[in-house]
Design an enzyme around this catalytic site. Structure first.
Site, short mmCIF file in Angstrom:
data_model
loop_
_atom_site.label_atom_id
_atom_site.label_comp_id
_atom_site.label_asym_id
_atom_site.label_seq_id
_atom_site.Cartn_x
_atom_site.Cartn_y
_atom_site.Cartn_z
N GLU A 188 0.82 -1.22 0.00
CA GLU A 188 0.00 0.00 0.00
C GLU A 188 0.86 1.27 0.00
O GLU A 188 0.60 2.20 0.75
CB GLU A 188 -0.94 0.00 1.20
CG GLU A 188 -1.91 -1.16 1.18
CD GLU A 188 -3.01 -1.09 2.24
OE1 GLU A 188 -2.73 -0.60 3.34
OE2 GLU A 188 -4.13 -1.53 1.95
N ASP A 224 -8.69 -8.65 3.42
CA ASP A 224 -8.39 -7.60 4.39
C ASP A 224 -9.44 -7.50 5.49
O ASP A 224 -10.26 -6.58 5.46
CB ASP A 224 -8.27 -6.26 3.66
CG ASP A 224 -7.67 -5.18 4.55
OD1 ASP A 224 -7.34 -5.49 5.71
OD2 ASP A 224 -7.52 -4.05 4.06
N GLU A 255 -12.77 -1.98 11.91
CA GLU A 255 -12.65 -1.21 10.67
C GLU A 255 -13.76 -1.57 9.68
O GLU A 255 -14.35 -0.69 9.06
CB GLU A 255 -11.27 -1.48 10.04
CG GLU A 255 -11.13 -0.85 8.66
CD GLU A 255 -9.75 -1.04 8.06
OE1 GLU A 255 -8.89 -1.67 8.70
OE2 GLU A 255 -9.53 -0.53 6.95
C1 BDP Z 1 -6.17 -1.91 5.88
C2 BDP Z 1 -6.40 -0.57 6.47
C3 BDP Z 1 -5.18 0.30 6.40
C4 BDP Z 1 -4.01 -0.43 7.01
C5 BDP Z 1 -3.83 -1.74 6.28
C6 BDP Z 1 -2.74 -2.60 6.88
O1 BDP Z 1 -7.46 0.05 5.76
O2 BDP Z 1 -5.47 1.48 7.08
O3 BDP Z 1 -2.86 0.33 6.93
O4 BDP Z 1 -5.01 -2.50 6.39
O5 BDP Z 1 -3.09 -3.57 7.53
O6 BDP Z 1 -7.23 -2.72 6.26
O7 BDP Z 1 -1.57 -2.32 6.67
#
Ligand code: BDP
Length: 685
Positions: free
Chosen positions: A277, A351, A379
């Site tokens: 990401e 996720d 989340e």
């Molecule tokens: C996602 C979240 C993000 C996190 C990412 C992670 O939206 O904010 O940074 O996972 O786990 O679910 O690195």
């Protein structure tokens, strides 16, 4: 009751006879030596028993012939591992023994739990060993006090006051964790700031470590992989590179590690999100995840620390299936990691969705210890307004059979090391704590912190048993209320699934914010951030074909697992749309068409929230008014939003299905366009 005391309330037991019974075994607490963790065990037990029994309980140096008390003892017991404990009635004393001071601490809390839940302490004979070595919280907390995906206020850590001022809350945080057996905490966000590698911040973190140490908790840090390019020190300028194979970079990290251990002698190690990401990582230098992780592991040298490297990676590609990404990236590296490295895997392949099949990495890396990463913070589970008890979700994953070494090769056995003989074992929960007075925003969110800790200790504990304990310790001891609230908790996750993502739908929540419904999202900077990518609704049907005629992600599992999920006729309904694009008119095992079943789930799911409200309303006489109101208010929000989810999804998918809402349900009295505007308001668009 503002909820601050969590499950460690220690109010006097209401029944005087019961108090007197316990008191006969609690005449004193004997402990010798000055070990800080043992001292904690004694003082926690003392505070707890004094509160619960309403009488003073002296701590003495030695039982020396006295009976009717509690003896805390470190010894050598072959039935126990390093942190396990034994509770035993011996002579006329209760003995809490272990092979380490932390074991005694966990035993002391276990004994308190017996009293808090009204269990007998006569003829006590309990042994308990943690099944996983590193039981950790991961805080996604930032330097500026915000928390990524945090819904309970701001960070617990007041960096601007540290190291000089120690907020008393740090200690209470440590107590709560120790009471569950949690023995590690990563204090900063995986999207890490390089500041944590500066001397200024290491001092702040060291101050926290000093508070946590007497509770058996070690501190870990998330690492910004290219920190060597950013962080300057006196006589130590930043480098031009973060290439893990560059000797200067390796040297930089070796020195950094020594600086950290000089201030935090029991530092636990590093957690790393790299090449994920947008976070930088070793691949920026043409190196692999193993190169990056091993460089840090070697920098740890002889220090007793680990590198926990996350497998949460996926690259934006139009025709790739994100489901496969971590597996494809990491399985070729099996056997290439340094022994100090643990790879931390999210429970599912995408996720933290409301329900996911287990990550295909579990069982696929026999030579690399894999840690479990669960998300406690909600989340994708309605933030702090939806009641979702997560233990059944965690257990669902842990109890799934990977079949990699024949039947019974559960995910839990991968994680506890028994399947592949891992030396290192770990389970992490992304914390749901914050500065809100009750720690978790939603009062019921405390149960998720609690359940995670209990399961990290022993994944065989039943979800309902854990819920019952938590309710008794936190909300009420009235048996009927305990039963009703436990039932409510046990049903809560499935209800949430039904009104948000039934039948295996996933990733259709509000864009970015991850709140509310937005299945129509078809534009985003990356293809795999569009929600149409995940549900693939069209005039024929809905769902992601991950079989051999689709992305074939199913092939990443063993044949036995594939068999469970490869045929749309026999795939269990909770996983159906994870693996199949199913025609709207297809008849399911329930006898209903897919479209009708989808509607039934959305409508009954939303209706069930009314049921939850009714159940909760009846609990009023058994509960503290403040806690009652907190949950009642949040349930009212949840009820409104369940209908929002339902309307959004049946209206949106209905445009593809072109079928009426089945009787007895009534079509929403608003249009899709109206519902879409609600999301825009939440999104501040
Ligand atoms: C996602 C979240 C993000 C996190 C990412 C992670 O939206 O904010 O940074 O996972 O786990 O679910 O690195």
């Amino acid at each position: 009751d503002d909820g601050y005391r969590l499950w460690l309330k220690y109010d006097p037991l209401p029944d005087a006879t019961q108090r007197a019974n316990y008191a006969r075994s609690a005449g004193f607490i004997a402990v010798s030596g000055n070990d800080p963790v043992l001292r904690t065990a004694a003082s926690e037990l003392q505070a707890g028993l004094q509160g619960l029994l309403g009488k003073p309980v002296p701590v003495i140096g030695s039982a020396a012939g006295r009976t009717g008390g509690i003896v805390l003892q470190v010894g050598s017991d072959p039935a126990l591992n390093r942190e396990g404990y034994r509770l035993a009635s011996r002579g006329n004393n209760l003995v809490v023994s272990a092979n380490s001071a932390s074991g005694v601490l966990y035993g002391a809390f276990a004994l308190l739990r017996q009293v808090q839940t009204g269990a007998s302490v006569a003829n006590l004979s309990v042994t308990s060993n943690p099944k996983v070595k590193l039981r950790m919280l991961n805080h996604w907390d930032n330097v500026n006090g915000t928390i990524e995906r945090g819904y309970a206020g701001s960070s617990l850590w007041k960096w601007y006051e540290l190291p000089e001022r120690i907020d008393p809350r740090y200690r209470d945080y440590a107590r709560a964790n120790a009471s569950l057996g949690i023995n590690g905490t990563v204090v900063n966000n995986v999207n890490a700031s390089p500041r944590f590698m500066t001397d200024e911040y290491i001092k702040k973190v060291a101050a926290l470590a000093d508070v946590f140490r007497p509770y058996g908790i070690r501190v870990y840090l998330s690492v910004y992989f290219p920190a060597s390019k950013v962080v300057n020190g006196p006589g130590k300028p930043a480098l031009k590179s973060a290439d893990p194979l560059d000797p200067a970079v390796r040297q930089w990290w070796a020195e950094k590690v020594n600086e950290i251990y000089a201030q935090i002698p029991d530092f636990g190690g590093f957690l790393v999100k790299a090449n994920s990401e947008g976070e930088p990582g070793p691949q920026d230098y043409g190196r692999t995840h193993a190169d990056g992780a091993n460089m840090l592991a070697e920098a740890l040298g002889t220090h007793d620390g680990v590198v926990i490297w996350r497998s949460f990676v996926y690259k934006p590609a139009e025709n790739a299936d994100r489901f496969r990404a971590a597996y494809e990236e990491f399985t070729p590296l099996d056997g290439k990691f340094h022994p100090k490295v643990i790879v931390q895997v999210k429970n599912g392949p995408i996720d933290f969705q409301v329900r996911e099949p287990f990550s295909p990495l579990f069982g696929a890396m026999p030579k690399t210890p894999l840690a479990m990463e669960f998300q406690l913070t909600q989340e994708y589970l309605g933030f702090a307004t939806h009641m979702v008890y997560e233990a059944p979700m965690f257990k669902e994953c842990l109890d799934t059979d990977t079949h990699v070494k024949g039947p019974g090769s559960t995910v839990a056995k991968v994680i506890d090391g028994s399947l592949h003989g891992y030396e290192q074992t770990a389970m992490a929960g992304v914390a749901n704590t914050g500065s809100d007075r009750n720690w978790t925003g939603h009062t019921m969110g405390q149960a998720n912190w609690y359940a995670f800790g209990r399961l990290a200790w022993d994944h065989t504990l039943p979800s309902d048993g854990i819920a019952r304990e938590w309710v008794q310790m936190t909300l009420t001891r009235q048996p009927k209320a305990v039963q009703t609230i436990t039932d409510l908790m046990m049903r809560s996750r499935e209800i949430y699934v039904n009104y948000t993502n039934p039948l295996g739908l996933h990733h259709i929540m509000g864009y970015g914010i991850h709140y509310g419904p937005e299945p129509w999202l078809d534009k985003a900077p990356r293809p795999d951030w569009r929600h149409t990518y995940y549900h693939r609704a069209d005039s024929v049907g809905v769902g992601f074909n991950r079989t051999a005629t689709g992305s074939n992600a199913l092939s990443l599992y063993t044949p036995q697992v594939q068999q469970q999920w490869e045929n749309p006729q026999t795939t269990p309904l909770p996983y159906l749309l994870w693996f199949h694009h199913v025609p709207w008119n297809q008849t399911l095992s329930t006898g209903r068409s897919l479209w009708d079943e989808l509607c039934v789930r959305y409508y009954t799911g939303a209706d069930s929230v009314r049921w939850m409200q009714q159940q909760w309303a009846q609990m009023k006489p058994a509960l503290d008014p403040e806690q009652f109101d907190d949950v009642a208010g949040r349930l009212a929000v949840q009820q409104k939003e369940a209908i929002w989810w339902r309307d959004a999804c049946v209206l949106y998918f209905g445009r593809f299905a072109r079928r009426p809402i089945p009787a007895p349900f009534k079509a929403p009295d608003r249009s899709l366009e109206e519902v879409k505007r609600i999301v825009d308001i939440y999104q501040l668009r």
